[in-house]
Design an enzyme around this catalytic site. Structure first.
Site, PDB file in Angstrom:
ATOM      1  N   THR A 177       0.676  -6.189 -11.317  1.00 44.22           N
ATOM      2  CA  THR A 177       1.480  -5.207 -12.037  1.00 44.22           C
ATOM      3  C   THR A 177       2.765  -4.921 -11.267  1.00 44.22           C
ATOM      4  O   THR A 177       3.400  -3.884 -11.475  1.00 44.22           O
ATOM      5  CB  THR A 177       0.685  -3.893 -12.239  1.00 44.22           C
ATOM      6  OG1 THR A 177       0.246  -3.398 -10.964  1.00 44.22           O
ATOM      7  CG2 THR A 177      -0.506  -4.100 -13.149  1.00 44.22           C
ATOM      8  N   PHE A 214       0.840  -1.208   0.000  1.00 45.49           N
ATOM      9  CA  PHE A 214       0.000   0.000   0.000  1.00 45.49           C
ATOM     10  C   PHE A 214       0.867   1.246   0.000  1.00 45.49           C
ATOM     11  O   PHE A 214       0.670   2.180   0.778  1.00 45.49           O
ATOM     12  CB  PHE A 214      -0.948  -0.018   1.199  1.00 45.49           C
ATOM     13  CG  PHE A 214      -2.250   0.699   0.960  1.00 45.49           C
ATOM     14  CD1 PHE A 214      -3.058   0.368  -0.114  1.00 45.49           C
ATOM     15  CD2 PHE A 214      -2.677   1.704   1.817  1.00 45.49           C
ATOM     16  CE1 PHE A 214      -4.260   1.024  -0.329  1.00 45.49           C
ATOM     17  CE2 PHE A 214      -3.882   2.362   1.626  1.00 45.49           C
ATOM     18  CZ  PHE A 214      -4.677   2.027   0.536  1.00 45.49           C
ATOM     19  N   ARG A 241       5.814  -7.536  -9.865  1.00 40.46           N
ATOM     20  CA  ARG A 241       6.870  -8.328 -10.495  1.00 40.46           C
ATOM     21  C   ARG A 241       6.374  -9.769 -10.588  1.00 40.46           C
ATOM     22  O   ARG A 241       5.686 -10.267  -9.694  1.00 40.46           O
ATOM     23  CB  ARG A 241       8.175  -8.283  -9.696  1.00 40.46           C
ATOM     24  CG  ARG A 241       8.952  -6.980  -9.829  1.00 40.46           C
ATOM     25  CD  ARG A 241       9.546  -6.814 -11.215  1.00 40.46           C
ATOM     26  NE  ARG A 241      10.414  -5.656 -11.337  1.00 40.46           N
ATOM     27  CZ  ARG A 241      10.033  -4.466 -11.779  1.00 40.46           C
ATOM     28  NH1 ARG A 241       8.751  -4.284 -12.097  1.00 40.46           N
ATOM     29  NH2 ARG A 241      10.888  -3.475 -11.889  1.00 40.46           N
ATOM     30  N   GLU A 252      10.790 -12.556 -17.924  1.00 37.29           N
ATOM     31  CA  GLU A 252      10.451 -11.720 -19.083  1.00 37.29           C
ATOM     32  C   GLU A 252      11.617 -11.631 -20.067  1.00 37.29           C
ATOM     33  O   GLU A 252      12.773 -11.609 -19.651  1.00 37.29           O
ATOM     34  CB  GLU A 252      10.071 -10.314 -18.607  1.00 37.29           C
ATOM     35  CG  GLU A 252       8.812 -10.318 -17.754  1.00 37.29           C
ATOM     36  CD  GLU A 252       8.437  -8.936 -17.249  1.00 37.29           C
ATOM     37  OE1 GLU A 252       9.076  -7.944 -17.661  1.00 37.29           O
ATOM     38  OE2 GLU A 252       7.508  -8.838 -16.436  1.00 37.29           O
ATOM     39  N   HIS A 310       4.366  -6.045 -19.880  1.00 39.12           N
ATOM     40  CA  HIS A 310       4.969  -5.107 -18.929  1.00 39.12           C
ATOM     41  C   HIS A 310       4.722  -3.657 -19.359  1.00 39.12           C
ATOM     42  O   HIS A 310       5.649  -2.882 -19.592  1.00 39.12           O
ATOM     43  CB  HIS A 310       6.464  -5.362 -18.777  1.00 39.12           C
ATOM     44  CG  HIS A 310       6.992  -4.907 -17.432  1.00 39.12           C
ATOM     45  ND1 HIS A 310       7.755  -5.695 -16.607  1.00 39.12           N
ATOM     46  CD2 HIS A 310       6.858  -3.726 -16.770  1.00 39.12           C
ATOM     47  CE1 HIS A 310       8.070  -5.025 -15.510  1.00 39.12           C
ATOM     48  NE2 HIS A 310       7.533  -3.823 -15.599  1.00 39.12           N
ATOM     49  N   ARG A 329       2.838   4.079  -2.856  1.00 35.92           N
ATOM     50  CA  ARG A 329       2.310   5.078  -3.791  1.00 35.92           C
ATOM     51  C   ARG A 329       1.345   4.451  -4.791  1.00 35.92           C
ATOM     52  O   ARG A 329       0.251   4.963  -5.031  1.00 35.92           O
ATOM     53  CB  ARG A 329       3.454   5.754  -4.536  1.00 35.92           C
ATOM     54  CG  ARG A 329       4.409   6.573  -3.674  1.00 35.92           C
ATOM     55  CD  ARG A 329       5.442   7.256  -4.553  1.00 35.92           C
ATOM     56  NE  ARG A 329       6.455   7.957  -3.790  1.00 35.92           N
ATOM     57  CZ  ARG A 329       7.633   7.447  -3.446  1.00 35.92           C
ATOM     58  NH1 ARG A 329       7.927   6.203  -3.805  1.00 35.92           N
ATOM     59  NH2 ARG A 329       8.504   8.151  -2.754  1.00 35.92           N
TER      60      ARG A 329
END
Length: 317
Positions: free
Chosen positions: A234, A157, A236, A265, A283, A159
């Protein structure tokens, strides 16, 4: 390779919106091609570099630092730092900077986009229409999940997590969050992670990747989530056990997932590619023209500041 007359700045990859002219008065600039060089070429071309600009896909470890003896600044294009050995940098007196804050809104926007797309089967519906599969009207066909008024659990929790919560208010979502500390956020309830997973209709992962968060959503925790819940990641890819997630999606325990990040990735596990109820993006969290250009400006501004012997604006402790 002969040391350059000016300090060498090496860009491992091309950056969008990069205006390098102001840098050329202070640095010899190399690299910046669309695709990163092979490791041996990187080590040869960057050996005399004083500053190195990297992305989250470019590993900065002790071996790399050893091979770049003049390096004094690692400028990371992005927020996450799991690709940088911070202890090794500190031991060598190498300054590390990143690009915080600027990615917050774009990433929070994409989080809501993935949540809505997964809940309302947007990507799946698009594929059906394009393939000619929409041939009749059936009120019971391709039903999704209502979003408004349900419960969103936000893991992490900071930014971005709080920006997701602000956007969720527009859908009258009840907010639970799991975080190390209490956050003064109107209407949000702090709970333990396991309670959050059991109570949430939607779960958004917004934590950095650290040794403590790797595999945070283990197989056990994925199957402890509320049946029919939707997971959005969103953060890792390595925060989630991807094989177990594919299993949870295939079994119907989870209704859907929206995934922007993956463990290895740009490789995406075949088991996830095969799931119609997984919305997959490459990504794109910070992937707006405005945000990526702003990230470039932040990176290069700190390169100039450190090169002049000034304190960077965005140092990593």
């Amino acid at each position: 390779m002969t040391a350059p007359a000016r300090p060498l700045l090496y860009l491992v990859r091309a950056l969008p919106g990069a205006e390098l002219a102001p840098l050329r008065a202070s640095f010899e600039v190399r690299g910046g091609e669309p695709h990163p060089p092979a490791r041996d070429r990187l080590l040869a071309e960057a050996r005399e570099a004083a500053a190195l600009v990297v992305t989250y896909l470019d590993r900065v470890d002790a071996a790399l630092l050893e091979a770049l003896p003049r390096l004094r600044h690692v400028a990371s294009y992005g927020v996450g730092l799991n690709h940088v050995d911070l202890a090794a940098c500190r031991a060598r007196g190498v300054v590390v900077t990143n690009t915080p804050d600027v990615v917050t809104d774009a990433t929070a926007d994409l989080t809501l986009a993935l949540l809505l797309a997964a809940a309302r089967r947007v990507a799946e519906g698009d594929r059906v229409v394009r393939a000619g599969g929409w041939t009749t009207v059936d009120p019971g066909w391709m039903l999704g999940t209502e979003v408004t008024g349900k419960t969103l659990g936000i893991v992490g929790f900071g930014r971005i997590g709080q920006a997701v919560a602000r956007r969720a208010a527009g859908f009258s979502l009840r907010i639970l969050y799991a975080a190390p500390r209490e956050v003064a956020f109107p209407g949000a309830e702090r709970v333990e992670l396991d309670a959050l997973l059991a109570r949430s209709d939607f779960v958004s992962l917004n934590v950095p990747l650290t040794p403590g968060t790797e595999n945070l959503l283990s197989r056990e925790r994925l199957f402890a989530m509320k049946r029919g819940a939707i997971l959005v990641n969103t953060a890792r890819g390595a925060v989630v056990d991807e094989a177990a997630l594919a299993e949870a999606l295939a079994s119907g325990h989870l209704a859907a997932a929206g995934l922007d990040v993956f463990r290895d990735e740009p490789r995406v596990p075949q088991a996830l590619l095969a799931r119609e109820n997984a919305v997959l993006t490459p990504h794109l969290g910070s992937g707006t023209r405005e945000t990526r250009a702003a990230m470039t400006r932040m990176v290069l501004a700190d390169v100039l500041r450190v090169g002049r012997g000034e304190a960077p604006l965005h140092p990593v402790p």
